[in-house]
Design a protein around this motif. Sequence first.
Motif, mmCIF file in Angstrom:
data_model
loop_
_atom_site.group_PDB
_atom_site.id
_atom_site.type_symbol
_atom_site.label_atom_id
_atom_site.label_comp_id
_atom_site.label_asym_id
_atom_site.label_seq_id
_atom_site.Cartn_x
_atom_site.Cartn_y
_atom_site.Cartn_z
ATOM 1 N N LEU A 4 -21.963 34.933 -90.401
ATOM 2 C CA LEU A 4 -21.901 35.216 -88.976
ATOM 3 C C LEU A 4 -21.735 36.717 -88.840
ATOM 4 C CD1 LEU A 4 -19.423 32.346 -88.058
ATOM 5 C CD2 LEU A 4 -21.858 32.388 -87.521
ATOM 6 N N VAL A 5 -22.682 37.359 -88.182
ATOM 7 C CA VAL A 5 -22.674 38.816 -88.090
ATOM 8 C C VAL A 5 -22.728 39.235 -86.629
ATOM 9 C CG1 VAL A 5 -23.819 40.944 -88.757
ATOM 10 C CG2 VAL A 5 -23.843 38.981 -90.316
ATOM 11 N N GLU A 6 -21.644 39.854 -86.177
ATOM 12 C CA GLU A 6 -21.572 40.300 -84.792
ATOM 13 C C GLU A 6 -22.195 41.669 -84.618
ATOM 14 O OE1 GLU A 6 -17.710 37.985 -85.721
ATOM 15 O OE2 GLU A 6 -18.856 39.601 -86.645
ATOM 16 N N SER A 7 -22.702 41.911 -83.421
ATOM 17 C CA SER A 7 -23.236 43.224 -83.074
ATOM 18 C C SER A 7 -22.977 43.487 -81.596
ATOM 19 C CB SER A 7 -24.725 43.322 -83.398
ATOM 20 O OG SER A 7 -25.454 42.355 -82.673
ATOM 21 N N GLY A 8 -23.106 44.736 -81.206
ATOM 22 C CA GLY A 8 -22.827 45.133 -79.827
ATOM 23 C C GLY A 8 -21.440 45.737 -79.745
ATOM 24 N N GLY A 9 -20.840 45.703 -78.611
ATOM 25 C CA GLY A 9 -19.479 46.210 -78.465
ATOM 26 C C GLY A 9 -19.409 47.717 -78.464
ATOM 27 N N GLY A 10 -18.310 48.246 -79.024
ATOM 28 C CA GLY A 10 -18.082 49.674 -78.997
ATOM 29 C C GLY A 10 -17.232 50.060 -77.806
ATOM 30 N N TYR A 95 -14.738 38.093 -82.450
ATOM 31 C CA TYR A 95 -15.284 37.344 -83.576
ATOM 32 C C TYR A 95 -16.161 36.206 -83.086
ATOM 33 C CZ TYR A 95 -11.407 39.479 -86.191
ATOM 34 O OH TYR A 95 -10.526 40.359 -86.760
ATOM 35 N N CYS A 96 -17.225 36.006 -83.788
ATOM 36 C CA CYS A 96 -18.068 34.830 -83.628
ATOM 37 C C CYS A 96 -17.531 33.788 -84.618
ATOM 38 C CB CYS A 96 -19.506 35.234 -83.968
ATOM 39 S SG CYS A 96 -20.686 33.926 -84.156
ATOM 40 N N SER A 97 -17.395 32.551 -84.185
ATOM 41 C CA SER A 97 -16.742 31.581 -85.059
ATOM 42 C C SER A 97 -17.337 30.199 -84.917
ATOM 43 C CB SER A 97 -15.254 31.522 -84.717
ATOM 44 O OG SER A 97 -14.586 30.548 -85.493
ATOM 45 N N ARG A 98 -17.231 29.435 -85.989
ATOM 46 C CA ARG A 98 -17.683 28.047 -85.957
ATOM 47 C C ARG A 98 -16.594 27.108 -85.467
ATOM 48 N NH1 ARG A 98 -20.788 25.472 -90.824
ATOM 49 N NH2 ARG A 98 -20.677 23.800 -89.282
ATOM 50 N N ASP A 99 -15.378 27.605 -85.325
ATOM 51 C CA ASP A 99 -14.306 26.736 -84.858
ATOM 52 C C ASP A 99 -13.344 27.541 -83.987
ATOM 53 O OD1 ASP A 99 -11.679 27.409 -86.691
ATOM 54 O OD2 ASP A 99 -13.574 27.790 -87.725
ATOM 55 N N GLU A 100 -12.509 26.830 -83.261
ATOM 56 C CA GLU A 100 -11.613 27.497 -82.309
ATOM 57 C C GLU A 100 -10.551 28.345 -82.989
ATOM 58 O OE1 GLU A 100 -11.564 24.322 -78.628
ATOM 59 O OE2 GLU A 100 -10.338 23.904 -80.399
ATOM 60 N N ARG A 101 -10.212 28.022 -84.219
ATOM 61 C CA ARG A 101 -9.135 28.753 -84.900
ATOM 62 C C ARG A 101 -9.651 29.994 -85.615
ATOM 63 N NH1 ARG A 101 -8.998 23.721 -86.151
ATOM 64 N NH2 ARG A 101 -9.804 24.130 -88.245
ATOM 65 N N GLY A 102 -10.960 30.068 -85.799
ATOM 66 C CA GLY A 102 -11.498 31.230 -86.495
ATOM 67 C C GLY A 102 -11.457 31.129 -87.998
ATOM 68 N N SER A 103 -11.366 29.906 -88.523
ATOM 69 C CA SER A 103 -11.301 29.766 -89.980
ATOM 70 C C SER A 103 -12.645 30.089 -90.632
ATOM 71 C CB SER A 103 -10.858 28.353 -90.366
ATOM 72 O OG SER A 103 -11.729 27.387 -89.821
ATOM 73 N N VAL A 104 -13.737 29.947 -89.893
ATOM 74 C CA VAL A 104 -15.057 30.361 -90.358
ATOM 75 C C VAL A 104 -15.595 31.311 -89.301
ATOM 76 C CG1 VAL A 104 -17.375 29.675 -91.067
ATOM 77 C CG2 VAL A 104 -15.425 28.144 -91.489
ATOM 78 N N ARG A 105 -15.462 32.573 -89.532
ATOM 79 C CA ARG A 105 -15.813 33.569 -88.517
ATOM 80 C C ARG A 105 -16.501 34.777 -89.146
ATOM 81 N NH1 ARG A 105 -10.377 34.287 -89.723
ATOM 82 N NH2 ARG A 105 -9.772 36.443 -90.162
ATOM 83 N N GLY A 106 -17.063 35.611 -88.302
ATOM 84 C CA GLY A 106 -17.670 36.841 -88.766
ATOM 85 C C GLY A 106 -16.623 37.892 -89.083
ATOM 86 N N GLN A 107 -17.108 39.087 -89.383
ATOM 87 C CA GLN A 107 -16.199 40.164 -89.763
ATOM 88 C C GLN A 107 -15.526 40.795 -88.555
ATOM 89 O OE1 GLN A 107 -19.413 40.497 -89.472
ATOM 90 N NE2 GLN A 107 -19.754 42.402 -88.358
ATOM 91 N N GLY A 108 -16.059 40.501 -87.381
ATOM 92 C CA GLY A 108 -15.458 41.022 -86.156
ATOM 93 C C GLY A 108 -16.063 42.342 -85.744
ATOM 94 N N ILE A 109 -15.968 42.621 -84.458
ATOM 95 C CA ILE A 109 -16.488 43.880 -83.941
ATOM 96 C C ILE A 109 -15.546 44.396 -82.861
ATOM 97 C CG2 ILE A 109 -17.972 42.837 -82.155
ATOM 98 C CD1 ILE A 109 -20.088 44.974 -83.117
ATOM 99 N N GLN A 110 -15.283 45.689 -82.908
ATOM 100 C CA GLN A 110 -14.319 46.288 -81.998
ATOM 101 C C GLN A 110 -14.950 46.566 -80.644
ATOM 102 O OE1 GLN A 110 -10.914 47.230 -82.503
ATOM 103 N NE2 GLN A 110 -10.993 47.628 -80.296
ATOM 104 N N VAL A 111 -14.204 46.210 -79.599
ATOM 105 C CA VAL A 111 -14.568 46.577 -78.232
ATOM 106 C C VAL A 111 -13.381 47.312 -77.629
ATOM 107 C CG1 VAL A 111 -15.094 45.730 -75.920
ATOM 108 C CG2 VAL A 111 -16.156 44.645 -77.907
ATOM 109 N N THR A 112 -13.629 48.483 -77.095
ATOM 110 C CA THR A 112 -12.575 49.258 -76.464
ATOM 111 C C THR A 112 -12.989 49.580 -75.036
ATOM 112 O OG1 THR A 112 -11.967 50.264 -78.573
ATOM 113 C CG2 THR A 112 -11.170 51.350 -76.578
ATOM 114 N N VAL A 113 -12.138 49.194 -74.099
ATOM 115 C CA VAL A 113 -12.411 49.485 -72.692
ATOM 116 C C VAL A 113 -11.764 50.823 -72.353
ATOM 117 C CG1 VAL A 113 -12.100 48.733 -70.312
ATOM 118 C CG2 VAL A 113 -12.545 47.047 -72.106
ATOM 119 N N SER A 114 -12.570 51.748 -71.901
ATOM 120 C CA SER A 114 -12.055 53.082 -71.577
ATOM 121 C C SER A 114 -11.866 53.228 -70.075
ATOM 122 C CB SER A 114 -13.036 54.142 -72.080
ATOM 123 O OG SER A 114 -14.260 54.034 -71.387
ATOM 124 N N ARG A 115 -10.805 53.931 -69.725
ATOM 125 C CA ARG A 115 -10.500 54.124 -68.306
ATOM 126 C C ARG A 115 -11.322 55.269 -67.740
ATOM 127 N NH1 ARG A 115 -5.902 51.372 -66.794
ATOM 128 N NH2 ARG A 115 -4.744 50.439 -68.498
#
Length: 115
Positions: A4-10, A95-115
């Motif tokens: 599972l590979v996430e993209s986008g964000g930032g 994270y993109c995940s196959r289950d609600e707990r995240g036991s099978v998930r991608g590496q994650g991608i950071q999203v930062t909301v700037s003011r």
Amino acid sequence: QVQLVESGGGLVQLGGSLRLSCAASGFTFSNAWMYWLRHAPGKTREWISGINPNGDLRYYINPIEGRATISRDNVKNTLDLEIRNVEPDDTGVYYCSRDERGSVRGQGIQVTVSR
């Protein structure tokens, strides 16, 4: 194996929109419930949205209900999430995940909301 590979964000401006995508492989994506999880600073990781295999049932946690859309493409094996009118609390690792707990998930991608 499952990938599972996430993209986008930032960096996303307050009030703007964030768009994430997840490319899935290694399993029968069209048969799987899929989820997005978020790990916000100082909080535990939690699921924020889920979608059934057909894509006709979608669930969101209250803080993003009405601002978010989860979708999937069972031909391309991709899972997407859009959150509109982003708020500071939308900052976190997604994270993109196959289950609600995240036991099978991608590496994650950071999203930062700037003011």
